[in-house]
Design a protein around this motif. Structure first.
Motif, PDB file in Angstrom:
ATOM      1  N   ASN A  76       0.821  -1.209   0.000  1.00  0.00           N
ATOM      2  CA  ASN A  76       0.000   0.000   0.000  1.00  0.00           C
ATOM      3  C   ASN A  76       0.858   1.263   0.000  1.00  0.00           C
ATOM      4  O   ASN A  76       0.500   2.267  -0.626  1.00  0.00           O
ATOM      5  CB  ASN A  76      -0.941  -0.001   1.202  1.00  0.00           C
ATOM      6  N   LEU A  77       1.999   1.218   0.706  1.00  0.00           N
ATOM      7  CA  LEU A  77       2.906   2.361   0.708  1.00  0.00           C
ATOM      8  C   LEU A  77       3.438   2.616  -0.693  1.00  0.00           C
ATOM      9  O   LEU A  77       3.470   3.770  -1.159  1.00  0.00           O
ATOM     10  CB  LEU A  77       4.069   2.106   1.672  1.00  0.00           C
ATOM     11  N   ALA A 141     -11.075  -5.406   4.504  1.00  0.00           N
ATOM     12  CA  ALA A 141     -11.566  -4.021   4.520  1.00  0.00           C
ATOM     13  C   ALA A 141     -10.613  -3.116   5.289  1.00  0.00           C
ATOM     14  O   ALA A 141     -10.288  -2.008   4.846  1.00  0.00           O
ATOM     15  CB  ALA A 141     -12.966  -3.980   5.139  1.00  0.00           C
ATOM     16  N   GLN A 142     -10.162  -3.586   6.423  1.00  0.00           N
ATOM     17  CA  GLN A 142      -9.245  -2.805   7.266  1.00  0.00           C
ATOM     18  C   GLN A 142      -7.934  -2.525   6.547  1.00  0.00           C
ATOM     19  O   GLN A 142      -7.331  -1.452   6.697  1.00  0.00           O
ATOM     20  CB  GLN A 142      -8.983  -3.597   8.550  1.00  0.00           C
ATOM     21  N   ASP A 146      -8.945   2.047   2.520  1.00  0.00           N
ATOM     22  CA  ASP A 146      -8.440   3.427   2.405  1.00  0.00           C
ATOM     23  C   ASP A 146      -7.688   3.630   1.095  1.00  0.00           C
ATOM     24  O   ASP A 146      -7.897   4.627   0.386  1.00  0.00           O
ATOM     25  CB  ASP A 146      -7.528   3.759   3.589  1.00  0.00           C
ATOM     26  N   THR A 147      -6.812   2.675   0.764  1.00  0.00           N
ATOM     27  CA  THR A 147      -6.058   2.776  -0.489  1.00  0.00           C
ATOM     28  C   THR A 147      -6.979   2.678  -1.687  1.00  0.00           C
ATOM     29  O   THR A 147      -6.830   3.417  -2.669  1.00  0.00           O
ATOM     30  CB  THR A 147      -4.994   1.666  -0.554  1.00  0.00           C
ATOM     31  N   ILE A 152      -9.873   5.063  -6.453  1.00  0.00           N
ATOM     32  CA  ILE A 152     -11.166   5.322  -7.091  1.00  0.00           C
ATOM     33  C   ILE A 152     -11.385   6.828  -7.241  1.00  0.00           C
ATOM     34  O   ILE A 152     -11.830   7.303  -8.301  1.00  0.00           O
ATOM     35  CB  ILE A 152     -12.298   4.674  -6.273  1.00  0.00           C
ATOM     36  N   ASP A 153     -11.060   7.590  -6.209  1.00  0.00           N
ATOM     37  CA  ASP A 153     -11.217   9.047  -6.280  1.00  0.00           C
ATOM     38  C   ASP A 153     -10.299   9.661  -7.336  1.00  0.00           C
ATOM     39  O   ASP A 153     -10.702  10.574  -8.067  1.00  0.00           O
ATOM     40  CB  ASP A 153     -10.925   9.677  -4.917  1.00  0.00           C
TER      41      ASP A 153
END
Length: 237
Positions: A76-77, A141-142, A146-147, A152-153
Protein backbone atom coordinates in the motif's frame (compact mmCIF):
# COMPACT_ATOMS: atom_id res chain seq x y z
CA UNK A 1 35.49 -18.51 19.05
CA UNK A 2 32.74 -15.99 19.80
CA UNK A 3 29.67 -17.52 21.38
CA UNK A 4 26.25 -15.99 21.30
CA UNK A 5 24.72 -15.15 24.65
CA UNK A 6 21.83 -17.40 25.77
CA UNK A 7 19.47 -14.41 25.57
CA UNK A 8 20.42 -13.64 21.95
CA UNK A 9 20.14 -17.30 20.97
CA UNK A 10 16.67 -17.52 22.51
CA UNK A 11 15.58 -14.34 20.71
CA UNK A 12 16.86 -15.71 17.39
CA UNK A 13 15.00 -18.97 17.92
CA UNK A 14 11.78 -17.07 18.67
CA UNK A 15 12.18 -14.91 15.57
CA UNK A 16 12.85 -17.94 13.39
CA UNK A 17 9.88 -19.79 14.86
CA UNK A 18 7.62 -16.78 14.32
CA UNK A 19 8.69 -16.59 10.68
CA UNK A 20 8.21 -20.35 10.21
CA UNK A 21 4.68 -20.11 11.61
CA UNK A 22 3.84 -17.16 9.32
CA UNK A 23 5.14 -18.96 6.23
CA UNK A 24 3.33 -22.19 7.10
CA UNK A 25 0.05 -20.38 7.75
CA UNK A 26 0.29 -18.39 4.53
CA UNK A 27 0.88 -21.54 2.50
CA UNK A 28 -1.96 -23.43 4.19
CA UNK A 29 -4.44 -20.55 3.98
CA UNK A 30 -3.62 -19.95 0.30
CA UNK A 31 -4.15 -23.65 -0.48
CA UNK A 32 -7.01 -24.71 1.79
CA UNK A 33 -8.70 -21.50 2.88
CA UNK A 34 -9.04 -20.03 6.35
CA UNK A 35 -11.92 -22.13 7.70
CA UNK A 36 -10.38 -25.53 6.93
CA UNK A 37 -7.02 -24.83 8.60
CA UNK A 38 -6.57 -25.27 12.35
CA UNK A 39 -3.93 -23.92 14.70
CA UNK A 40 -2.70 -27.49 15.08
CA UNK A 41 -2.30 -27.80 11.26
CA UNK A 42 -0.22 -24.62 11.20
CA UNK A 43 1.94 -25.72 14.11
CA UNK A 44 2.61 -29.11 12.52
CA UNK A 45 3.56 -27.53 9.17
CA UNK A 46 5.90 -25.08 10.94
CA UNK A 47 7.53 -27.76 13.11
CA UNK A 48 6.19 -26.02 16.20
CA UNK A 49 3.73 -26.79 18.95
CA UNK A 50 0.28 -25.15 19.06
CA UNK A 51 1.34 -23.14 22.09
CA UNK A 52 3.97 -21.36 19.99
CA UNK A 53 1.27 -20.18 17.58
CA UNK A 54 -0.85 -18.73 20.36
CA UNK A 55 2.24 -17.27 22.05
CA UNK A 56 3.21 -15.27 18.98
CA UNK A 57 -0.20 -14.46 17.48
CA UNK A 58 -2.83 -15.12 20.19
CA UNK A 59 -5.40 -16.53 17.74
CA UNK A 60 -5.73 -17.75 14.18
CA UNK A 61 -7.41 -14.41 13.39
CA UNK A 62 -4.34 -12.58 14.69
CA UNK A 63 -2.13 -14.73 12.48
CA UNK A 64 -4.13 -13.88 9.36
CA UNK A 65 -4.05 -10.18 10.25
CA UNK A 66 -0.25 -10.31 10.59
CA UNK A 67 0.07 -12.01 7.17
CA UNK A 68 -1.91 -9.18 5.61
CA UNK A 69 0.06 -6.52 7.47
CA UNK A 70 3.48 -7.83 6.47
CA UNK A 71 2.55 -7.88 2.79
CA UNK A 72 0.10 -5.05 2.44
CA UNK A 73 1.80 -2.37 4.49
CA UNK A 74 4.71 -2.12 2.03
CA UNK A 75 2.41 -2.77 -0.95
CA UNK A 76 0.00 0.00 0.00
CA UNK A 77 2.91 2.36 0.71
CA UNK A 78 4.36 1.71 -2.75
CA UNK A 79 0.96 2.17 -4.36
CA UNK A 80 0.49 5.48 -2.55
CA UNK A 81 3.92 6.70 -3.70
CA UNK A 82 3.18 5.79 -7.32
CA UNK A 83 -0.31 7.29 -7.10
CA UNK A 84 1.07 10.60 -5.84
CA UNK A 85 3.44 10.72 -8.83
CA UNK A 86 0.67 9.71 -11.25
CA UNK A 87 -1.63 12.50 -10.07
CA UNK A 88 1.01 15.04 -11.07
CA UNK A 89 0.83 13.96 -14.74
CA UNK A 90 -0.87 16.74 -16.72
CA UNK A 91 -2.24 14.89 -19.73
CA UNK A 92 -5.49 13.19 -18.62
CA UNK A 93 -4.96 10.08 -20.76
CA UNK A 94 -1.40 9.61 -19.55
CA UNK A 95 -2.51 10.33 -15.98
CA UNK A 96 -5.21 7.66 -16.11
CA UNK A 97 -2.73 5.08 -17.40
CA UNK A 98 -0.25 6.06 -14.69
CA UNK A 99 -2.91 5.71 -11.97
CA UNK A 100 -3.89 2.22 -13.14
CA UNK A 101 -0.24 1.20 -13.45
CA UNK A 102 0.39 2.50 -9.91
CA UNK A 103 -2.24 0.07 -8.66
CA UNK A 104 -1.16 -2.95 -10.73
CA UNK A 105 2.63 -2.74 -10.61
CA UNK A 106 3.28 -3.44 -6.88
CA UNK A 107 1.28 -6.68 -7.04
CA UNK A 108 3.65 -8.11 -9.66
CA UNK A 109 6.78 -8.12 -7.54
CA UNK A 110 8.50 -11.48 -7.31
CA UNK A 111 7.10 -14.19 -5.08
CA UNK A 112 10.06 -13.84 -2.71
CA UNK A 113 9.52 -10.11 -2.29
CA UNK A 114 7.41 -9.51 0.81
CA UNK A 115 6.68 -5.94 -0.28
CA UNK A 116 4.92 -7.15 -3.40
CA UNK A 117 3.28 -10.22 -2.00
CA UNK A 118 3.87 -12.44 -4.98
CA UNK A 119 1.65 -15.16 -6.34
CA UNK A 120 1.20 -17.03 -3.05
CA UNK A 121 -0.20 -14.03 -1.20
CA UNK A 122 -2.33 -13.10 -4.20
CA UNK A 123 -3.72 -16.64 -4.21
CA UNK A 124 -4.42 -16.29 -0.49
CA UNK A 125 -6.26 -13.02 -1.10
CA UNK A 126 -8.36 -14.61 -3.83
CA UNK A 127 -9.23 -17.57 -1.60
CA UNK A 128 -10.09 -15.30 1.34
CA UNK A 129 -12.33 -13.13 -0.84
CA UNK A 130 -14.15 -16.15 -2.26
CA UNK A 131 -14.53 -17.93 1.09
CA UNK A 132 -16.70 -15.23 2.59
CA UNK A 133 -15.33 -15.62 6.11
CA UNK A 134 -16.36 -12.66 8.29
CA UNK A 135 -12.91 -12.41 9.93
CA UNK A 136 -11.20 -12.32 6.54
CA UNK A 137 -13.72 -9.80 5.23
CA UNK A 138 -13.02 -7.47 8.15
CA UNK A 139 -9.25 -7.79 7.72
CA UNK A 140 -9.49 -7.16 3.96
CA UNK A 141 -11.57 -4.02 4.52
CA UNK A 142 -9.24 -2.80 7.27
CA UNK A 143 -6.19 -3.36 5.07
CA UNK A 144 -7.31 -2.14 1.65
CA UNK A 145 -10.33 0.17 1.81
CA UNK A 146 -8.44 3.43 2.41
CA UNK A 147 -6.06 2.78 -0.49
CA UNK A 148 -8.89 1.61 -2.74
CA UNK A 149 -10.87 4.80 -2.06
CA UNK A 150 -7.81 6.88 -2.92
CA UNK A 151 -7.45 5.17 -6.31
CA UNK A 152 -11.17 5.32 -7.09
CA UNK A 153 -11.22 9.05 -6.28
CA UNK A 154 -8.13 9.68 -8.44
CA UNK A 155 -9.70 7.84 -11.38
CA UNK A 156 -12.95 9.77 -10.90
CA UNK A 157 -11.02 13.05 -11.01
CA UNK A 158 -9.57 11.96 -14.37
CA UNK A 159 -12.98 10.79 -15.65
CA UNK A 160 -15.48 13.15 -13.99
CA UNK A 161 -18.20 12.30 -16.54
CA UNK A 162 -18.26 8.67 -15.35
CA UNK A 163 -20.35 8.14 -12.20
CA UNK A 164 -18.22 7.08 -9.25
CA UNK A 165 -20.37 3.98 -8.73
CA UNK A 166 -19.48 2.78 -12.22
CA UNK A 167 -15.79 3.38 -11.55
CA UNK A 168 -16.18 1.23 -8.42
CA UNK A 169 -17.58 -1.61 -10.55
CA UNK A 170 -14.79 -1.32 -13.11
CA UNK A 171 -12.11 -1.28 -10.40
CA UNK A 172 -13.80 -4.35 -8.92
CA UNK A 173 -13.33 -6.10 -12.26
CA UNK A 174 -9.68 -4.99 -12.33
CA UNK A 175 -9.09 -6.68 -8.99
CA UNK A 176 -10.55 -9.95 -10.30
CA UNK A 177 -8.37 -9.76 -13.40
CA UNK A 178 -5.33 -9.04 -11.25
CA UNK A 179 -5.98 -12.07 -9.06
CA UNK A 180 -6.48 -14.34 -12.04
CA UNK A 181 -3.44 -13.08 -13.92
CA UNK A 182 -1.15 -13.74 -10.97
CA UNK A 183 -2.64 -17.05 -9.85
CA UNK A 184 -3.14 -18.81 -13.21
CA UNK A 185 -0.63 -17.37 -15.72
CA UNK A 186 -0.30 -20.77 -17.40
CA UNK A 187 -3.85 -20.38 -18.76
CA UNK A 188 -2.70 -17.53 -21.01
CA UNK A 189 0.16 -19.66 -22.33
CA UNK A 190 -2.17 -22.59 -22.95
CA UNK A 191 -5.01 -20.73 -24.65
CA UNK A 192 -2.62 -18.70 -26.81
CA UNK A 193 -1.09 -22.04 -27.90
CA UNK A 194 2.26 -20.88 -26.64
CA UNK A 195 2.32 -17.59 -28.55
CA UNK A 196 2.05 -15.63 -25.29
CA UNK A 197 3.87 -16.25 -22.04
CA UNK A 198 1.47 -15.82 -19.14
CA UNK A 199 4.42 -15.64 -16.74
CA UNK A 200 5.83 -12.54 -18.49
CA UNK A 201 5.07 -9.99 -15.78
CA UNK A 202 5.98 -6.96 -17.89
CA UNK A 203 3.57 -7.95 -20.65
CA UNK A 204 0.86 -8.90 -18.15
CA UNK A 205 1.11 -5.47 -16.51
CA UNK A 206 0.79 -3.63 -19.81
CA UNK A 207 -2.09 -5.83 -20.97
CA UNK A 208 -3.93 -5.22 -17.70
CA UNK A 209 -3.29 -1.49 -17.80
CA UNK A 210 -4.46 -1.15 -21.39
CA UNK A 211 -7.59 -3.26 -20.88
CA UNK A 212 -8.48 -1.47 -17.65
CA UNK A 213 -8.00 2.02 -19.10
CA UNK A 214 -10.25 1.08 -22.04
CA UNK A 215 -12.94 -0.26 -19.69
CA UNK A 216 -12.75 2.80 -17.45
CA UNK A 217 -13.22 5.07 -20.47
CA UNK A 218 -16.26 3.18 -21.76
CA UNK A 219 -19.45 5.28 -21.84
CA UNK A 220 -21.51 5.12 -18.65
CA UNK A 221 -24.51 2.84 -18.63
CA UNK A 222 -27.60 4.47 -20.09
CA UNK A 223 -30.28 4.27 -17.39
CA UNK A 224 -33.29 3.85 -19.74
CA UNK A 225 -31.46 1.09 -21.62
CA UNK A 226 -31.27 -0.96 -18.44
CA UNK A 227 -35.02 -1.71 -18.53
CA UNK A 228 -35.48 -5.50 -18.86
CA UNK A 229 -36.50 -6.52 -22.39
CA UNK A 230 -39.50 -8.49 -21.16
CA UNK A 231 -40.84 -5.45 -19.31
CA UNK A 232 -40.21 -3.24 -22.35
CA UNK A 233 -42.05 -5.66 -24.64
CA UNK A 234 -45.00 -5.80 -22.20
CA UNK A 235 -45.18 -2.01 -22.20
CA UNK A 236 -45.28 -1.88 -25.99
CA UNK A 237 -48.05 -4.44 -26.08
Amino acid sequence: MVRKSPAKSAAARKANMREAILCAAEELFSTNGFNAVSVRDIAQAAGANPGSVTYHFKTKDGLLLEIYRRHCGPMNLRRSELLAAAKRVRDLQDRLEAIVRAYVLPAFSSGSDVAGGGARFTRLRAVMSAEGNEVARRIIAQTFDDTSHAFIDAIHESLPHIPRTEIVWRCHFLLGALYYSLVTPERVSRLSRGEADGADAGNAIEQLVRATVASLQAPPLDEPARTPRRAAAHTKA
